[in-house]
Design a protein around this motif. Structure first.
Motif, PDB file in Angstrom:
ATOM      1  N   LEU A 272       0.825  -1.212   0.000  1.00 11.18           N
ATOM      2  CA  LEU A 272       0.000   0.000   0.000  1.00 11.18           C
ATOM      3  C   LEU A 272       0.856   1.258   0.000  1.00 11.18           C
ATOM      4  N   LYS A 273       2.110   1.119   0.424  1.00 14.91           N
ATOM      5  CA  LYS A 273       2.989   2.270   0.581  1.00 14.91           C
ATOM      6  C   LYS A 273       4.305   2.003  -0.130  1.00 14.91           C
ATOM      7  N   ASN A 274       4.928   3.066  -0.667  1.00 19.53           N
ATOM      8  CA  ASN A 274       6.168   2.880  -1.425  1.00 19.53           C
ATOM      9  C   ASN A 274       7.396   2.703  -0.552  1.00 19.53           C
ATOM     10  N   GLU A 275       7.352   3.222   0.675  1.00 23.29           N
ATOM     11  CA  GLU A 275       8.489   3.087   1.587  1.00 23.29           C
ATOM     12  C   GLU A 275       7.967   2.609   2.939  1.00 23.29           C
ATOM     13  N   PRO A 276       8.826   1.874   3.674  1.00 23.35           N
ATOM     14  CA  PRO A 276       8.373   1.352   4.975  1.00 23.35           C
ATOM     15  C   PRO A 276       8.441   2.372   6.106  1.00 23.35           C
ATOM     16  N   TRP A 277       8.389   3.711   5.804  1.00 25.25           N
ATOM     17  CA  TRP A 277       8.360   4.708   6.876  1.00 25.25           C
ATOM     18  C   TRP A 277       7.332   5.776   6.581  1.00 25.25           C
TER      19      TRP A 277
END
Ligand code: CTP
Ligand code: K
Ligand code: MG
Length: 180
Positions: free
Chosen positions: A175-180
């Protein structure tokens, strides 16, 4: 006892926690800065959109109203007096969270960080600090009653942990491009 503090902190902050996640799901469309640059970098960047901000804020407000509807049975079930949210407080928590995240993007662009770059500590606390500041201004008596010093400490410790867990989860789910 730490249990009631954690329950109160989590419940009272939910309308501020959910908007950023809703924005990730709803994001896209026109960026707030309209593509404008300032001092050699984008003002905010393509990651801050009108749609994400509007849907995020609305989701936080609707969630607060839903919590109001179940506050009495939830309080009885866990034996903690959970607060309800007046509309201005709900809006302040939700919109404040979105504004904190937008402010962080402004600072990221000023410090040469591209869209999606990590900015540790700021990433984890931007939305909480502005959401709390907003609700203390908009509904001071309520905020003072709910966010006692010990609840505030729990919020500041718990939020970065929840933020890391949610974002790693959203990244793992694609769902998100980066894990932060
Ligand atoms: N998003 C949005 N509007 C917002 C906040 C978030 O549309 N006000 C959406 C965007 O699609 C964004 C995604 O949620 O890419 C992830 O949010 P975030 O990590 O905050 O943005 P980044 O893309 O990492 O951009 P930045 O470096 O500016 O934080
Ligand atoms: K962010
Ligand atoms: Mg990001």
């Amino acid at each position: 006892m730490i249990g009631p503090l954690v329950a109160t902190a989590f419940w009272a902050m939910l309308p501020a926690y959910v908007p950023n996640n809703a924005a990730v799901l709803a994001g896209g469309g026109r960026p707030i800065d309209g593509g404008r640059e300032w001092r050699g970098a984008r003002l905010l960047g393509d990651g801050k959109t009108w749609r994400g901000t509007a849907v995020g804020t609305l989701t936080g407000v609707v969630l607060a109203l839903a919590l109001n509807a179940v506050a009495a049975p939830a309080s009885a079930a866990i034996g903690v007096d959970l607060p309800t949210f007046a509309l201005p407080a709900a809006f302040a928590l939700a919109f404040g969270a979105m504004c904190g995240d937008i402010g962080a993007s402004f600072l990221k662009r000023r410090s040469g960080r591209e869209r999606g770059a990590a900015f540790p500590v700021l990433d984890q606390l931007d939305f909480v600090v502005v959401a709390l500041a907003a609700v203390f201004v908009v509904d001071t008596d309520w905020a003072l009653a709910v966010f006692t010093p010990s609840v505030l400490v729990v919020v500041l410790v718990m939020t970065p942990v929840l933020h890391v867990v949610t974002n790693v989860g959203a990244y793992a789910l694609g769902l998100k491009n980066e894990p932060w």
